[in-house]
Write an enzyme that holds these catalytic residues in place. Structure first.
Site, PDB file in Angstrom:
ATOM      1  N   SER A 263      34.549 -56.618  -9.680  1.00 40.03           N
ATOM      2  CA  SER A 263      35.009 -56.492 -11.062  1.00 40.03           C
ATOM      3  C   SER A 263      34.871 -57.829 -11.804  1.00 40.03           C
ATOM      4  O   SER A 263      33.775 -58.354 -11.927  1.00 40.03           O
ATOM      5  CB  SER A 263      36.443 -55.968 -11.089  1.00 40.03           C
ATOM      6  OG  SER A 263      36.801 -55.550 -12.385  1.00 40.03           O
TER       7      SER A 263
ATOM      8  N   ASP B 210      30.988 -46.067 -13.723  1.00 38.20           N
ATOM      9  CA  ASP B 210      32.107 -46.965 -13.411  1.00 38.20           C
ATOM     10  C   ASP B 210      33.311 -46.574 -14.261  1.00 38.20           C
ATOM     11  O   ASP B 210      33.285 -46.643 -15.485  1.00 38.20           O
ATOM     12  CB  ASP B 210      31.690 -48.408 -13.697  1.00 38.20           C
ATOM     13  CG  ASP B 210      32.759 -49.420 -13.340  1.00 38.20           C
ATOM     14  OD1 ASP B 210      33.854 -49.356 -13.935  1.00 38.20           O
ATOM     15  OD2 ASP B 210      32.507 -50.269 -12.478  1.00 38.20           O
TER      16      ASP B 210
ATOM     17  N   HIS C 293      35.276 -47.690  -9.026  1.00 34.22           N
ATOM     18  CA  HIS C 293      35.221 -49.084  -9.458  1.00 34.22           C
ATOM     19  C   HIS C 293      35.567 -49.972  -8.269  1.00 34.22           C
ATOM     20  O   HIS C 293      36.713 -49.975  -7.810  1.00 34.22           O
ATOM     21  CB  HIS C 293      36.213 -49.311 -10.601  1.00 34.22           C
ATOM     22  CG  HIS C 293      36.168 -50.686 -11.205  1.00 34.22           C
ATOM     23  ND1 HIS C 293      35.131 -51.128 -11.992  1.00 34.22           N
ATOM     24  CD2 HIS C 293      37.050 -51.715 -11.151  1.00 34.22           C
ATOM     25  CE1 HIS C 293      35.377 -52.367 -12.399  1.00 34.22           C
ATOM     26  NE2 HIS C 293      36.532 -52.749 -11.893  1.00 34.22           N
TER      27      HIS C 293
END
Length: 503
Positions: free
Chosen positions: A270, A366, A430
């Site tokens: 991330s 995502d 994610h």
């Protein structure tokens, strides 16, 4: 006679008090009942304090509560990794743990029946980094977790950067400074999984490398560069992400032996995945003697795109981060010399000129980007679609598929490159790399018979020279997507910071 009268009066007063207590509903408890009530009160207060602590520390809750896996933040750990407990031990520059003892205990167990035990790694605090200006948002020293490699791979290194979004305002950064994403005072031990695991079954390519997990406490993907402290409502904030990066890499090189690295891989999830792209060439420069240095980004390829209403919220948000923390000076010069610095915070504008090989692992849908970039939805018009993609209208599906195409278009420099690589599955999730189940376990998506873990290994070690790019077909074609993510955009975990709902 007087004595008898006094005794009678005392007896009458005693009876009167007893009747009064009975009328008021006051029970006279025995010492044992008093003790039981005290124990019950103590247990109740203890449970309440524990729940309050877990609710305050989001990461601890997500790893402790076993929700059905929806994405990397909410599954995998066998024990909480960051339950909100202040780090009250003496800060030092070395971590002490029982890793070697664990290896000795398990060495006699045959591999085929060896149970998979969680690898819990202690925190290393860099107290000396404070003098260099390398501090978290609240001014505390930065930290990382290191598990040593062994055998033929004792000179090889994986450095992985923590996830955690960003803070775009002083108020948002003040909030982060009160927890582990802005202060090392609230950091604790870390469970190593996925690409950090010491299990050959889970992590066959890197299990016995030196593995480092770098804690994220600056709120700008390790890129802030504000030399002066910022005062907000009487409290001081420090924006020193780039200094944190330099201090930790220097410590690993000079004190932990990374200067002798033969092979190295920089990764992140991330916001950490974005940081691994921003710092990729710097990482290579810091290891001039290494034979192989490459980078990987897990769910860190944030696309410069507009919302379904045509608003460019993500660019405005990144602009706030870049301006607040003076990120411009730390961004790659080859980009800022030609483009607006805000664009240079997006990976798609860096790929064509990156010198160091990069591997991108990303879901084509995502969920964080769906929830915050594509369809920020304060009115709830997308709720049914976000909870289950099979409920999306035809128009919503067109928007979702349009985002997938924008992602693939932005990744064309990788597809056209021989040195870069990517694994793009058709799932709604994610982050994968730091969790056993998503990286190589039962919830790991497969594309062309490969997991992201296998594809990364083939690319890094150049085992498969046919193609470096693995791209899945469009939703809903992949039956190996994790449960509740093959048809769900975000289940079980809201956005880290749902800035789309403000004003």
């Amino acid at each position: 006679m007087k004595q008898e009268v006094c005794i009678r009066r005392m007896w009458h007063q005693h009876e009167k008090n007893n009747r009064k207590s009975a009328n008021m509903g006051t029970s006279i408890l025995s010492p044992r009942r008093h003790l039981n009530r005290g124990v019950m009160t103590f247990v109740t207060l203890l449970l309440f304090a524990t729940m309050a602590t877990l609710v305050w520390n989001y990461e601890g809750v997500q790893r402790l509560v076993k929700l059905v896996p929806t994405e990397g933040f909410s599954i995998g750990a066998k024990r909480p990794t960051n339950v909100l407990t202040p780090n009250l031990s003496k800060e030092n520059e070395t971590s002490t743990g029982s890793d070697s003892l664990k290896k000795e205990d398990s060495a006699a167990i045959p591999v085929e029946i060896k149970p998979l035990q969680p690898l819990v790694v202690d925190l290393t605090i860099l107290k000396g980094a404070v003098a260099k200006g390398a501090v978290c948002l609240d001014g505390s020293p930065p930290g990382y977790h290191l598990h040593r490699g062994n055998g033929v791979n004792a000179r090889n290194w994986v450095v992985f950067l923590e996830e955690g979004a960003w803070c775009e305002s002083e108020a948002a950064c003040q909030l982060r400074a009160r927890a582990h994403l802005g202060s090392s005072r609230w950091m604790n031990v870390r469970t190593f999984e996925g690409i950090l695991s010491n299990s050959e079954k889970v992590n066959p390519d890197f299990y016995n490398w030196n593995r480092v997990f770098v804690r994220y406490c600056d709120g700008a993907s390790f890129s802030g560069n504000m030399s002066l402290s910022v005062k907000d409502k009487g409290k001081v904030l420090q924006y020193r992400g780039e200094s944190i990066w330099n201090a930790i890499i220097d410590d690993l090189i000079e004190k932990k032996g990374m200067k002798n690295a033969d092979k190295a891989l920089l990764g992140g999830c991330s916001a950490g995945g974005l940081s691994s792209i921003l710092h990729c060439d710097k990482f290579k420069t810091a290891l001039p003697s290494a034979n192989v240095v490459k980078c990987m980004s897990d769910a860190g390829f944030f696309v410069d795109t507009k919302t379904y209403k045509g608003e460019n919220k993500i660019q405005a948000y990144f602009k706030s981060v870049v301006d607040l923390q003076n990120v411009t000076d730390t961004l790659p010069k080859y980009c800022t010399e030609k483009r607006n610095p805000i664009e240079c915070f997006f990976p798609q504008y860096l790929l064509s000129q990156m010198k160091t090989p990069l591997f991108v692992v990303n879901g084509a849908y995502d969920w964080w980007q769906m929830d915050n970039i594509v369809a920020p939805d304060p009115l709830g018009e997308w709720d049914h679609c976000k909870n289950n993609a099979s409920r999306c209208t035809a128009a919503q599906l067109n928007i979702i598929q349009g985002y997938r195409q924008e992602l693939l278009d932005a990744l064309k420099p990788i597809q056209e490159s021989k040195k870069h690589g990517m694994f793009i599955d058709g799932c709604f999730h994610h982050c994968q790399a730091s969790y056993d189940a998503f990286w190589s376990g039962q919830y790991a998506p497969h594309v062309n018979g490969q997991t992201a873990s296998q594809a990364l290994g083939d690319w890094y070690f150049e085992r498969d020279t046919k193609t470096n790019s693995v791209v899945d077909c469009a939703f809903p074609c992949n039956p190996t997507c994790p449960p509740k993510t093959s048809g769900a955009l975000s289940v079980g975990r809201p956005s880290f910071r749902n800035w789309s709902k403000r004003g």
